[in-house]
Design a protein around this motif. Structure first.
Motif, mmCIF file in Angstrom:
data_model
loop_
_atom_site.group_PDB
_atom_site.id
_atom_site.type_symbol
_atom_site.label_atom_id
_atom_site.label_comp_id
_atom_site.label_asym_id
_atom_site.label_seq_id
_atom_site.Cartn_x
_atom_site.Cartn_y
_atom_site.Cartn_z
ATOM 1 N N HIS A 29 0.810 -1.222 0.000
ATOM 2 C CA HIS A 29 0.000 0.000 0.000
ATOM 3 C C HIS A 29 0.844 1.273 0.000
ATOM 4 N N ALA A 30 2.158 1.141 0.135
ATOM 5 C CA ALA A 30 3.036 2.296 0.331
ATOM 6 C C ALA A 30 3.328 3.046 -0.963
ATOM 7 N N HIS A 31 3.601 4.337 -0.803
ATOM 8 C CA HIS A 31 4.151 5.142 -1.890
ATOM 9 C C HIS A 31 5.624 4.770 -2.051
ATOM 10 N N SER A 32 6.269 5.247 -3.080
ATOM 11 C CA SER A 32 7.654 4.864 -3.355
ATOM 12 C C SER A 32 8.624 5.294 -2.252
ATOM 13 N N ASP A 33 8.251 6.290 -1.453
ATOM 14 C CA ASP A 33 9.113 6.707 -0.341
ATOM 15 C C ASP A 33 8.743 6.026 0.973
ATOM 16 N N GLY A 34 7.824 5.056 0.940
ATOM 17 C CA GLY A 34 7.436 4.304 2.119
ATOM 18 C C GLY A 34 6.300 4.923 2.923
ATOM 19 N N THR A 35 5.763 6.040 2.477
ATOM 20 C CA THR A 35 4.707 6.727 3.216
ATOM 21 C C THR A 35 3.325 6.377 2.654
ATOM 22 N N GLY A 36 2.295 6.925 3.288
ATOM 23 C CA GLY A 36 0.937 6.803 2.762
ATOM 24 C C GLY A 36 0.295 5.452 2.933
ATOM 25 N N ILE A 37 0.611 4.765 4.016
ATOM 26 C CA ILE A 37 0.061 3.428 4.256
ATOM 27 C C ILE A 37 -1.111 3.558 5.224
ATOM 28 N N TYR A 38 -2.313 3.273 4.752
ATOM 29 C CA TYR A 38 -3.475 3.361 5.644
ATOM 30 C C TYR A 38 -4.565 2.345 5.327
ATOM 31 N N LYS A 57 -1.549 -7.011 16.825
ATOM 32 C CA LYS A 57 -0.325 -7.391 17.538
ATOM 33 C C LYS A 57 0.905 -7.218 16.650
ATOM 34 N N SER A 58 0.786 -7.596 15.397
ATOM 35 C CA SER A 58 1.913 -7.494 14.467
ATOM 36 C C SER A 58 2.278 -6.037 14.195
ATOM 37 N N ILE A 59 1.275 -5.188 14.038
ATOM 38 C CA ILE A 59 1.546 -3.765 13.833
ATOM 39 C C ILE A 59 2.268 -3.200 15.056
ATOM 40 N N ALA A 60 1.834 -3.590 16.247
ATOM 41 C CA ALA A 60 2.502 -3.135 17.475
ATOM 42 C C ALA A 60 3.963 -3.583 17.500
ATOM 43 N N GLU A 61 4.225 -4.828 17.110
ATOM 44 C CA GLU A 61 5.612 -5.320 17.035
ATOM 45 C C GLU A 61 6.430 -4.503 16.041
ATOM 46 N N LEU A 62 5.853 -4.265 14.874
ATOM 47 C CA LEU A 62 6.572 -3.530 13.830
ATOM 48 C C LEU A 62 6.854 -2.091 14.250
ATOM 49 N N LEU A 63 5.932 -1.493 14.967
ATOM 50 C CA LEU A 63 6.157 -0.140 15.498
ATOM 51 C C LEU A 63 7.254 -0.157 16.558
ATOM 52 N N ASP A 64 7.200 -1.122 17.472
ATOM 53 C CA ASP A 64 8.196 -1.223 18.544
ATOM 54 C C ASP A 64 9.607 -1.432 18.008
ATOM 55 N N GLY A 66 10.678 -0.524 15.006
ATOM 56 C CA GLY A 66 11.107 0.539 14.103
ATOM 57 C C GLY A 66 10.874 0.274 12.626
ATOM 58 N N TYR A 67 10.162 -0.810 12.297
ATOM 59 C CA TYR A 67 9.870 -1.108 10.894
ATOM 60 C C TYR A 67 8.764 -0.212 10.344
ATOM 61 N N LEU A 68 7.951 0.323 11.242
ATOM 62 C CA LEU A 68 6.876 1.242 10.868
ATOM 63 C C LEU A 68 6.888 2.442 11.802
ATOM 64 N N THR A 69 6.394 3.563 11.296
ATOM 65 C CA THR A 69 6.071 4.719 12.128
ATOM 66 C C THR A 69 4.593 5.009 11.902
ATOM 67 N N VAL A 70 3.979 5.744 12.831
ATOM 68 C CA VAL A 70 2.549 6.013 12.720
ATOM 69 C C VAL A 70 2.278 7.478 13.002
ATOM 70 N N THR A 71 1.309 8.011 12.274
ATOM 71 C CA THR A 71 0.739 9.319 12.566
ATOM 72 C C THR A 71 -0.700 9.060 12.958
ATOM 73 N N THR A 80 -2.151 6.774 9.769
ATOM 74 C CA THR A 80 -1.335 6.640 8.561
ATOM 75 C C THR A 80 0.032 6.118 8.989
ATOM 76 N N TYR A 81 0.464 5.059 8.336
ATOM 77 C CA TYR A 81 1.744 4.436 8.654
ATOM 78 C C TYR A 81 2.758 4.748 7.564
ATOM 79 N N ALA A 82 4.024 4.591 7.933
ATOM 80 C CA ALA A 82 5.113 4.765 6.975
ATOM 81 C C ALA A 82 6.202 3.755 7.288
ATOM 82 N N MET A 83 6.899 3.349 6.268
ATOM 83 C CA MET A 83 8.093 2.512 6.422
ATOM 84 C C MET A 83 9.279 3.456 6.288
ATOM 85 N N PRO A 84 10.012 3.711 7.364
ATOM 86 C CA PRO A 84 11.162 4.626 7.273
ATOM 87 C C PRO A 84 12.324 3.960 6.534
#
Length: 91
Positions: A29-38, A57-64, A66-71, A80-84
């Motif tokens: 679902h991400a844009h080419s820069d890893g942003t815009g995931i919702y 649970k998996s999203i919480a793991e990925l956030l913890d 650092g694989y994802l960030t959230v707004t 909205t999530y992003a892959m940094p």
């Protein structure tokens, strides 16, 4: 869909196989820069064949880890999530 984000998701070692499936589904679902995931948790559950609870649970793991960030917006607006992609977890 971002091939860059998908390639990054496939290349990393996540805490569990379910979090790996969720990361790949989110990268789809991400844009080419890893942003815009919702995507909704329900759509992720359908795509990965995991339960909505496992998705959460998996999203919480990925956030913890650092694989994802959230707004967080609140008021019924989806997070909205992003892959940094420039983060050390992806390099």
């Amino acid at each position: 869909m971002s091939l860059i984000a998908l390639k990054a998701a496939f290349a990393v070692q996540t805490p569990s196989s379910s979090s790996k499936s969720v990361l790949i589904a989110m990268a789809d679902h991400a844009h080419s820069d890893g942003t815009g995931i919702y995507p909704s948790r329900q759509s992720l559950a359908e795509k990965t064949q995991l339960s909505v609870r496992t998705i959460s649970k998996s999203i919480a793991e990925l956030l913890d880890e650092g694989y994802l960030t959230v707004t967080r917006y609140g008021n019924g607006t989806p997070n909205t999530y992003a892959m940094p992609l420039t983060s050390s977890v992806y390099i």
